[in-house]
Scaffold this active site. Structure first.
Site, PDB file in Angstrom:
ATOM      1  N   CYS A  53      54.972  36.917  51.072  1.00  0.00           N
ATOM      2  CA  CYS A  53      56.174  36.182  51.409  1.00  0.00           C
ATOM      3  C   CYS A  53      55.792  34.764  51.799  1.00  0.00           C
ATOM      4  CB  CYS A  53      56.895  36.860  52.569  1.00  0.00           C
ATOM      5  SG  CYS A  53      57.216  38.622  52.270  1.00  0.00           S
ATOM      6  N   ARG A 102      55.870  32.529  46.067  1.00  0.00           N
ATOM      7  CA  ARG A 102      55.269  33.617  46.842  1.00  0.00           C
ATOM      8  C   ARG A 102      56.217  34.804  46.997  1.00  0.00           C
ATOM      9  NH1 ARG A 102      50.713  31.674  49.766  1.00  0.00           N
ATOM     10  NH2 ARG A 102      50.780  33.565  51.010  1.00  0.00           N
ATOM     11  N   TRP A 150      59.129  38.723  49.345  1.00  0.00           N
ATOM     12  CA  TRP A 150      58.791  39.663  48.282  1.00  0.00           C
ATOM     13  C   TRP A 150      58.756  41.031  48.945  1.00  0.00           C
ATOM     14  CZ3 TRP A 150      54.998  43.286  47.104  1.00  0.00           C
ATOM     15  CH2 TRP A 150      54.940  43.703  45.761  1.00  0.00           C
ATOM     16  N   ASN A 190      54.797  37.687  57.280  1.00  0.00           N
ATOM     17  CA  ASN A 190      54.190  37.980  55.982  1.00  0.00           C
ATOM     18  C   ASN A 190      53.087  38.997  56.229  1.00  0.00           C
ATOM     19  OD1 ASN A 190      53.231  37.959  53.366  1.00  0.00           O
ATOM     20  ND2 ASN A 190      52.200  35.991  53.540  1.00  0.00           N
ATOM     21  N   GLY A 191      53.056  40.074  55.433  1.00  0.00           N
ATOM     22  CA  GLY A 191      52.039  41.113  55.618  1.00  0.00           C
ATOM     23  C   GLY A 191      52.679  42.477  55.753  1.00  0.00           C
ATOM     24  N   GLU A 215      44.077  39.034  28.739  1.00  0.00           N
ATOM     25  CA  GLU A 215      44.837  37.993  29.426  1.00  0.00           C
ATOM     26  C   GLU A 215      46.072  37.587  28.620  1.00  0.00           C
ATOM     27  OE1 GLU A 215      45.939  35.005  32.183  1.00  0.00           O
ATOM     28  OE2 GLU A 215      44.872  36.904  32.304  1.00  0.00           O
ATOM     29  N   LYS A 227      49.927  37.892  30.022  1.00  0.00           N
ATOM     30  CA  LYS A 227      50.867  36.770  30.082  1.00  0.00           C
ATOM     31  C   LYS A 227      52.195  37.141  29.428  1.00  0.00           C
ATOM     32  CE  LYS A 227      49.253  34.496  32.666  1.00  0.00           C
ATOM     33  NZ  LYS A 227      48.259  35.355  33.029  1.00  0.00           N
ATOM     34  N   GLU A 270      54.089  39.661  31.607  1.00  0.00           N
ATOM     35  CA  GLU A 270      54.476  39.091  32.901  1.00  0.00           C
ATOM     36  C   GLU A 270      55.771  38.280  32.811  1.00  0.00           C
ATOM     37  OE1 GLU A 270      50.815  38.016  35.855  1.00  0.00           O
ATOM     38  OE2 GLU A 270      50.921  36.863  33.999  1.00  0.00           O
ATOM     39  N   HIS A 278      40.596  54.037  17.680  1.00  0.00           N
ATOM     40  CA  HIS A 278      40.466  55.223  18.526  1.00  0.00           C
ATOM     41  C   HIS A 278      41.747  55.529  19.290  1.00  0.00           C
ATOM     42  CE1 HIS A 278      36.232  55.595  17.626  1.00  0.00           C
ATOM     43  NE2 HIS A 278      36.029  54.338  17.967  1.00  0.00           N
ATOM     44  N   LYS A 282      53.100  35.099  43.583  1.00  0.00           N
ATOM     45  CA  LYS A 282      51.878  34.374  43.228  1.00  0.00           C
ATOM     46  C   LYS A 282      50.671  34.848  44.013  1.00  0.00           C
ATOM     47  CE  LYS A 282      49.744  31.020  41.068  1.00  0.00           C
ATOM     48  NZ  LYS A 282      49.571  31.069  39.619  1.00  0.00           N
TER      49      LYS A 282
END
Length: 614
Positions: free
Chosen positions: A2, A27, A74, A100-101, A487, A491, A494, A510, A609
């Site tokens: 957050c 965030r 968040w 935050n946490g 990656e 992207k 996301e 496979h 983030k």
């Protein structure tokens, strides 16, 4: 995960707090809220959704006051809604708190408080914390700073908190453990607090990065005082911010992500500026210089990271083993911390994190340190937790990255890993002088070659248009291009919400080959190198099943071009450096697809983030 912003001083708090929340929205953006202290009244405004929703809600309300706290959330405990949004009030409405946490023992604390008559309105662990402060302050007749300190001795978990008390209109209390908190010291005796420096840089360059289990008392009459949780006074270490305000703006681009993609020629250049000289044939990393002998003698290097940083670590594995000839293991920090890993004192553990605050990576570092390993950090944010707890390390110097989907941070991390691998290779004499100088020369040319790739934006936008409605996508690569495939897939999913998977090209047969049909776009990194012919064979396997091939090839390639549906050319470079170029088209492709699908590129759903929770 957050965002925290707070202000105390002579200015009106609301505009400062809201502007800061917008800067921190990367965030978390599930909900937002502010608490403003005006005389003897706390005005509390909270709203589900983005900060703009909060602004609209508070537009006609009283927003006056010279002390304020704000939060963008968040969600962890409790769904995102108005009630669960921060700030939270104590039962008597005297105290407001943002957090935050995660408070791990909140359930047992809540049960105890309920038995003492406390009634809770939300589902959050944060509301439990503010009620506990109220309970301890009243029962033990303590001042607010002391009540906060005593409360935190009962808390298990991670926190960055700021506390406002209606009875203390000239004071804010802040504390942190395993979650970042920065104090800005204003020129007029005022104070700014935030989860990172981005909301502060507009007002002051002088900051204090709080350490774990530190409590700050910010008093307009007596100034700033720092104590630890045992009540021992600490001396604040004031640093000067290197951050510039213009770095936090879009600079004419439609989205931060697009701006940051286009910043990569400069960010890669900044990453190796002063650290290499191809003409003279040297690499220097001052951050690890004092440890280079020990690193050179290491029997094993372990990378710990999450998400995009884990993909950068995979590239690092290829670089370190190929150039420096040291065995490497790449670990998800979130898994590493929950098993009993075998770590020896002669191991080197390297943590990679854009923010330097990733909770799982910090926990993995803690395990490594307890077992006696040498720890190094690679991160982007000066003063972050990883930079402070590791024995040594290197900053990436990528500049602020606001877009939630990481772009320039990835290439900056890969650049630092390349420099580090070359530095260690030189120490261990595992490369010939000519090979060493060749890579240095190629690395110096990477920024201009990235610029060349970016010039193909129109072509990539056209390809994006063709595949914007795909439901699935497959990304393939071999060697150090395999992490680039991972990656690229990350992207796409996301920011566009298209299901995508990255695979080593040889592994396609496979299992994933069962998914291929005429609707499946397959993105293949098929640049020239030791595995080129094998990748060509993999492309043929896809074409035999009518899959659509979008290939990233070396400039001038004809063989793959004749087979692929679409081709994106990148300049020729050393095979070890291909990831720095091949990832750029995939970033642009994901961006354009997301825009075409109407997605929020900079703030994709459910993501944040800086992942400061487990």
């Amino acid at each position: 995960m957050c965002g925290i912003v707070a202000y105390i001083g002579a200015k009106e708090a609301y505009p400062i707090v809201v502007k800061g929340l917008k800067r921190l929205e990367y965030r978390g953006y599930d909900s937002a809220g502010v608490a403003l202290l005006n005389k003897d009244q706390i005005n509390l405004y909270k709203k589900q959704g983005k900060v703009s929703n909060l602004e609209e809600f508070a537009e006609e309300k009283d927003k006056s006051g010279h002390i304020g706290i704000g939060h963008t959330r968040w969600a962890t405990h409790g769904e995102p809604n108005d009630v669960n949004a921060h700030p939270h009030l104590s039962g008597d409405g005297q105290i407001a708190l943002i957090h935050n946490g995660i408070i791990e023992n909140y359930e047992s604390l809540k049960t105890e408080l309920e038995s003492r008559g406390h009634v809770f309105k939300s589902e959050t662990d944060t509301e439990v914390l503010v009620h506990l402060i109220e309970e301890i302050q009243k029962n033990q007749s303590l001042s607010l700073p002391e009540a906060v300190r005593v409360t935190l001795t009962y808390v298990v978990g991670a926190y960055a908190i700021v506390v406002m008390d209606k009875n203390n209109p000239r004071q804010l209390i802040a504390a942190r453990k395993s979650s970042p908190l920065v104090i800005g010291i204003g020129k007029e005796g005022d104070y700014y607090l935030a989860s990172d420096a981005t909301p502060i840089v507009e007002y002051t360059k002088n900051v204090v990065y709080m350490d774990d289990e530190e409590i700050a008392i910010l008093d307009l009459d007596s100034g700033m005082k720092l104590v630890d949780i045992a009540n021992k006074e600490k001396t604040p270490y004031i640093q000067e911010l290197e951050l510039h305000l213009e770095e936090l703006e879009k600079g004419g681009y439609e989205h931060f992500m697009l701006k940051e993609i286009h910043e990569q020629p400069r960010s890669i250049q900044d990453c190796f500026r002063g650290r290499l000289n191809a003409k003279e044939g040297w690499v220097q990393l001052g951050g690890i210089k004092d440890h280079i002998e020990k690193i050179g003698k290491a029997k094993r290097i372990i990378f710990v990271a999450c998400g995009t940083s884990w993909h950068a670590a995979l590239v690092g594995e290829y670089l370190f083993e190929d150039l420096a000839r040291i065995p490497v293991e790449v670990e998800y920090a979130s898994e590493f911390r929950y098993r009993n890993p075998i770590i020896n004192e002669d191991d080197i553990v390297i943590a990679i994190s854009q923010s330097g605050e990733t909770a799982d990576t910090l926990a993995a570092l803690d395990i490594a340190k307890k077992k006696g390993a040498t720890t190094l950090g690679i991160c982007n944010v000066v003063g972050s937790s990883i930079s402070r707890v590791t024995d040594a390390g290197s900053y990436t110097h990528a500049g602020p990255e606001i877009g939630v989907a990481s772009t320039k941070a990835f290439t900056a991390q890969v650049t630092v890993l390349t420099l580090m691998a070359l530095y260690i290779a030189k120490e261990r004499a595992t490369m010939s002088e000519s090979a060493f100088r060749t890579i240095l020369t190629e690395l110096e040319q990477i920024p201009s070659k990235v610029s060349t790739v970016l010039e193909q934006n129109s072509l990539i936008e056209h390809i994006s248009d063709v595949y914007q409605n795909a439901n699935n996508a497959l990304y393939l690569g071999r060697g150090s291009s395999f992490p680039v495939a991972l990656e690229g897939a990350l992207k796409l999913k996301e920011i566009s919400y298209i299901h995508a998977e990255g695979y080593p090209a040889a592994e396609m047969k496979h299992g994933p080959i069962a998914l291929i049909d005429e609707e499946m776009p397959v993105f293949v990194i098929a640049t020239k190198g030791t595995s080129y012919e094998k990748v060509v064979s993999n492309i043929q396997e896809v074409k035999a099943r009518k899959g659509k091939i979008i290939a990233i090839v070396t400039e001038g390639d004809t063989q793959v071009k004749a087979m692929a549906d679409h081709v994106i050319e990148i300049p020729d470079t050393d095979e070890n450096l291909v990831p720095l170029l091949a990832t750029i088209p995939l970033q642009l492709l994901s961006y354009h697809v997301a825009v075409m699908r109407g997605c929020n590129v900079d703030q994709p759903r459910n993501l944040a983030k800086s992942v400061t929770v487990e």
